[in-house]
Design a protein around this motif. Structure first.
Motif, PDB file in Angstrom:
ATOM      1  N   ALA A 176       0.837  -1.203   0.000  1.00 47.86           N
ATOM      2  CA  ALA A 176       0.000   0.000   0.000  1.00 47.86           C
ATOM      3  C   ALA A 176       0.870   1.251   0.000  1.00 47.86           C
ATOM      4  CB  ALA A 176      -0.925  -0.018   1.211  1.00 47.86           C
ATOM      5  N   ASP A 177       1.877   1.280   0.855  1.00 48.48           N
ATOM      6  CA  ASP A 177       2.796   2.421   0.855  1.00 48.48           C
ATOM      7  C   ASP A 177       3.459   2.584  -0.508  1.00 48.48           C
ATOM      8  OD1 ASP A 177       2.593   3.553   3.436  1.00 48.48           O
ATOM      9  OD2 ASP A 177       3.813   1.949   4.297  1.00 48.48           O
ATOM     10  N   ALA A 178       3.869   1.456  -1.086  1.00 47.02           N
ATOM     11  CA  ALA A 178       4.590   1.516  -2.358  1.00 47.02           C
ATOM     12  C   ALA A 178       3.698   2.036  -3.486  1.00 47.02           C
ATOM     13  CB  ALA A 178       5.138   0.139  -2.708  1.00 47.02           C
ATOM     14  N   LEU A 179       2.406   1.719  -3.421  1.00 47.08           N
ATOM     15  CA  LEU A 179       1.495   2.201  -4.462  1.00 47.08           C
ATOM     16  C   LEU A 179       1.128   3.669  -4.254  1.00 47.08           C
ATOM     17  CD1 LEU A 179      -0.898  -0.884  -4.885  1.00 47.08           C
ATOM     18  CD2 LEU A 179       0.898  -0.089  -6.450  1.00 47.08           C
ATOM     19  N   LEU A 180       1.112   4.097  -3.004  1.00 48.66           N
ATOM     20  CA  LEU A 180       0.788   5.496  -2.723  1.00 48.66           C
ATOM     21  C   LEU A 180       1.983   6.416  -2.973  1.00 48.66           C
ATOM     22  CD1 LEU A 180      -1.340   5.197   0.561  1.00 48.66           C
ATOM     23  CD2 LEU A 180      -2.121   5.866  -1.720  1.00 48.66           C
ATOM     24  N   ALA A 181       3.173   5.868  -2.828  1.00 48.54           N
ATOM     25  CA  ALA A 181       4.385   6.695  -2.915  1.00 48.54           C
ATOM     26  C   ALA A 181       4.483   7.494  -4.224  1.00 48.54           C
ATOM     27  CB  ALA A 181       5.624   5.831  -2.715  1.00 48.54           C
ATOM     28  N   PRO A 182       4.171   6.869  -5.373  1.00 45.33           N
ATOM     29  CA  PRO A 182       4.280   7.640  -6.619  1.00 45.33           C
ATOM     30  C   PRO A 182       3.273   8.775  -6.728  1.00 45.33           C
ATOM     31  CG  PRO A 182       4.324   5.285  -7.068  1.00 45.33           C
ATOM     32  CD  PRO A 182       3.903   5.452  -5.642  1.00 45.33           C
ATOM     33  N   LEU A 183       2.277   8.806  -5.845  1.00 44.37           N
ATOM     34  CA  LEU A 183       1.270   9.868  -5.923  1.00 44.37           C
ATOM     35  C   LEU A 183       1.584  11.023  -4.985  1.00 44.37           C
ATOM     36  CD1 LEU A 183      -1.885   7.639  -6.359  1.00 44.37           C
ATOM     37  CD2 LEU A 183      -0.770   9.117  -8.031  1.00 44.37           C
ATOM     38  N   SER A 184       2.812  11.066  -4.521  1.00 41.19           N
ATOM     39  CA  SER A 184       3.268  12.233  -3.771  1.00 41.19           C
ATOM     40  C   SER A 184       3.324  13.448  -4.691  1.00 41.19           C
ATOM     41  CB  SER A 184       4.650  11.949  -3.186  1.00 41.19           C
ATOM     42  OG  SER A 184       5.394  13.143  -3.067  1.00 41.19           O
ATOM     43  N   ALA A 185       2.757  14.547  -4.243  1.00 39.81           N
ATOM     44  CA  ALA A 185       2.785  15.768  -5.056  1.00 39.81           C
ATOM     45  C   ALA A 185       4.218  16.225  -5.280  1.00 39.81           C
ATOM     46  CB  ALA A 185       1.969  16.870  -4.374  1.00 39.81           C
ATOM     47  N   LEU A 186       5.064  15.991  -4.293  1.00 37.12           N
ATOM     48  CA  LEU A 186       6.470  16.377  -4.394  1.00 37.12           C
ATOM     49  C   LEU A 186       7.144  15.621  -5.534  1.00 37.12           C
ATOM     50  CD1 LEU A 186       7.304  18.499  -2.524  1.00 37.12           C
ATOM     51  CD2 LEU A 186       7.747  16.780  -0.765  1.00 37.12           C
ATOM     52  N   LEU A 187       6.877  14.315  -5.623  1.00 37.83           N
ATOM     53  CA  LEU A 187       7.476  13.528  -6.702  1.00 37.83           C
ATOM     54  C   LEU A 187       6.875  13.903  -8.048  1.00 37.83           C
ATOM     55  CD1 LEU A 187       9.243  11.357  -7.856  1.00 37.83           C
ATOM     56  CD2 LEU A 187       7.570   9.637  -7.163  1.00 37.83           C
ATOM     57  N   MET A 188       5.562  14.041  -8.096  1.00 39.05           N
ATOM     58  CA  MET A 188       4.917  14.396  -9.357  1.00 39.05           C
ATOM     59  C   MET A 188       5.403  15.745  -9.861  1.00 39.05           C
ATOM     60  SD  MET A 188       1.019  12.960  -8.768  1.00 39.05           S
ATOM     61  CE  MET A 188       0.387  13.558 -10.327  1.00 39.05           C
ATOM     62  N   ASP A 189       5.644  16.644  -8.933  1.00 40.31           N
ATOM     63  CA  ASP A 189       6.172  17.950  -9.313  1.00 40.31           C
ATOM     64  C   ASP A 189       7.542  17.802  -9.966  1.00 40.31           C
ATOM     65  OD1 ASP A 189       5.992  20.857  -9.288  1.00 40.31           O
ATOM     66  OD2 ASP A 189       7.629  20.771  -7.840  1.00 40.31           O
ATOM     67  N   HIS A 190       8.367  16.966  -9.366  1.00 45.44           N
ATOM     68  CA  HIS A 190       9.698  16.741  -9.929  1.00 45.44           C
ATOM     69  C   HIS A 190       9.614  16.060 -11.298  1.00 45.44           C
ATOM     70  CE1 HIS A 190      13.482  14.328 -10.424  1.00 45.44           C
ATOM     71  NE2 HIS A 190      13.976  15.501 -10.229  1.00 45.44           N
ATOM     72  N   GLN A 191       8.733  15.080 -11.420  1.00 46.49           N
ATOM     73  CA  GLN A 191       8.578  14.376 -12.688  1.00 46.49           C
ATOM     74  C   GLN A 191       8.127  15.323 -13.794  1.00 46.49           C
ATOM     75  OE1 GLN A 191       5.862  11.348 -11.288  1.00 46.49           O
ATOM     76  NE2 GLN A 191       7.467   9.780 -11.260  1.00 46.49           N
ATOM     77  N   ARG A 192       7.287  16.261 -13.405  1.00 47.76           N
ATOM     78  CA  ARG A 192       6.792  17.205 -14.401  1.00 47.76           C
ATOM     79  C   ARG A 192       7.893  18.175 -14.822  1.00 47.76           C
ATOM     80  NH1 ARG A 192       3.741  21.867 -15.178  1.00 47.76           N
ATOM     81  NH2 ARG A 192       4.008  22.624 -13.051  1.00 47.76           N
ATOM     82  N   LYS A 193       8.573  18.728 -13.828  1.00 51.69           N
ATOM     83  CA  LYS A 193       9.561  19.754 -14.139  1.00 51.69           C
ATOM     84  C   LYS A 193      10.832  19.187 -14.753  1.00 51.69           C
ATOM     85  CE  LYS A 193       8.097  23.211 -10.759  1.00 51.69           C
ATOM     86  NZ  LYS A 193       8.238  23.604  -9.348  1.00 51.69           N
ATOM     87  N   ALA A 194      11.278  18.035 -14.244  1.00 50.29           N
ATOM     88  CA  ALA A 194      12.581  17.524 -14.679  1.00 50.29           C
ATOM     89  C   ALA A 194      12.466  16.551 -15.840  1.00 50.29           C
ATOM     90  CB  ALA A 194      13.299  16.856 -13.514  1.00 50.29           C
ATOM     91  N   ARG A 195      11.288  15.917 -15.994  1.00 49.39           N
ATOM     92  CA  ARG A 195      11.176  14.920 -17.045  1.00 49.39           C
ATOM     93  C   ARG A 195      10.035  15.205 -18.011  1.00 49.39           C
ATOM     94  NH1 ARG A 195      14.090  11.902 -13.416  1.00 49.39           N
ATOM     95  NH2 ARG A 195      12.981  10.874 -11.718  1.00 49.39           N
ATOM     96  N   GLY A 196       9.283  16.253 -17.734  1.00 47.57           N
ATOM     97  CA  GLY A 196       8.187  16.587 -18.613  1.00 47.57           C
ATOM     98  C   GLY A 196       7.034  15.609 -18.580  1.00 47.57           C
ATOM     99  N   MET A 197       6.941  14.845 -17.503  1.00 47.30           N
ATOM    100  CA  MET A 197       5.863  13.862 -17.416  1.00 47.30           C
ATOM    101  C   MET A 197       4.552  14.523 -16.996  1.00 47.30           C
ATOM    102  SD  MET A 197       7.916  10.678 -15.636  1.00 47.30           S
ATOM    103  CE  MET A 197       6.415   9.750 -15.387  1.00 47.30           C
TER     104      MET A 197
END
Lengths: 215, 215
Positions: A176-197
């Motif tokens: 459950a933790d592992a599935l929720l981890a990718p939905l961190s706003a902090l990570l998504m922000d990084h993915q968007r800014k650094a990888r254009g995801m």
DNA sequence: CTTGTAATCGGAGTGCGCTCCGGTTAGTGT
DNA sequence: ACACTAACCGGAGCGCACTCCGATTACAAG
């Protein structure tokens, strides 16, 4: 380890940063002035966010706008992150109602695996919709996300579904933790800014992950 | 107001919080006094951590102990998180050498899937071994982990392995983030305190996550 | 109504991360 | 040697999250 003060009172009004659920039998009704001030604080905060953005949401400013002292804000909400989570409370409760008692596949009635997938997609949409606020909340204090009421509820819900979906052996709490981890706003922000995801990339990726481990 | 900011300077000596790798030598060599002060800062910081713990590692204290100004610290290391990451630099380089050029299964020579597993286990061990420092670094600034040099290197490494291991279709960049996410010190700290989970539980959980598709 | 008391309030104070910018120094061309 | 410039240094100052504690107020018992 935890050399905290003897009695930094577990905020009587709101136990964690946020009330996680309907919360059975309240014991001590809120005093009239306390309730009035809570509304004032929340209204002032909303007004400031609407007018100047989350970035400008300082505790001192909220206190000034609400016409009360900063101490009161910390008494009711614990810290700045708690205040921001409280701003998200209404949407959060709607979301919780949807996956706890709404129509399938998000709500009861569908296969557990399908519900997991629907839940992760819905959560991704929710994070996307209120990105600024959630990002600010997670950024405000180090472990804010994990300590928040919503995270505990989401985790518990996932553990329930995963336990139904899988034979014993794997640790549902970790999954459950592992599935929720990718939905961190902090990570998504990084993915968007650094990888254009995009958010869609995240949802697709989660599907891959699910097919991978549960498919 | 002519506050010209010609270079919000990409710290010439150490770009970003930390030098990710050998770093092809294109930049000018470090000035003598700058090098001397860097050593002083790092030594002072190590001394303070050894004596009082990471908790007491304030930037002002390091500056005082090193006998220099706080501005110098921010010039060299960007922020407090960068300073702490620099403290971890030596171990990090050893770790990078191991998985880039060491013996299998961590290094080249083993099957990609086996290397992914070995890498995640080794990283879990590393986080456990230097938990206090890593936790402090991740807690120091909101997105510190993702912005750090080590994270970029680990992510790139995983993307390479995953691309070798799987047919195209799944987004290796997302999968890499998803596999690294559970190894956040912030999350592991929460799992330990709130659920009593150990580092071994995390490693086992990662194995479960990997086992299905990779047998 | 009066008194007791526990919850609540408020704002000055504190600690710390980080910035700003005038003064200093190292390395280079002449 | 000497001037010149770009990099470097330092520490006063700032913004903001968070704390402390005496004053205040709501509510109930007498």
């Amino acid at each position: 380890m935890d050399s905290r003060r003897p009695a930094p009172p577990p905020p009587s009004g709101a136990p964690g940063p946020l009330t996680p659920l309907p919360l059975a039998g309240r014991t001590a009704p809120e005093r009239a002035d306390a309730a009035r001030n809570r509304r004032r604080i929340l209204d002032a905060a909303s007004r400031i966010v609407a007018r100047h953005g989350v970035r400008e949401l300082t505790v001192d400013l909220v206190a000034g706008e609400a016409g009360i002292g900063v101490g009161t804000i910390y008494r009711r909400f614990g810290d700045r992150a708690g205040l921001i989570f409280a701003l998200l409370d209404e949407h959060e409760h709607r979301f919780q109602r949807d996956f706890l008692a709404g129509p399938p596949p998000l709500g009861p009635g569908a296969e557990p695996v399908a519900r997991v997938r629907a839940f992760l997609h819905a959560l991704a949409d929710r994070v996307t919709a209120q990105f600024e606020l959630i990002l600010a909340a997670e950024s405000s204090a180090p472990g804010a996300r994990y300590r928040s009421g919503p995270y505990a509820v989401h985790h518990t819900h996932l553990v329930t579904l995963l336990t139904q979906a899988r034979p014993p052996g794997a640790d549902a709490r970790f999954l459950a933790d592992a599935l929720l981890a990718p939905l961190s706003a902090l990570l998504m922000d990084h993915q968007r800014k650094a990888r254009g995801m995009t958010a869609q990339d995240v949802k697709t990726g989660l599907d891959d992950l699910l097919r991978w481990s549960l498919g």
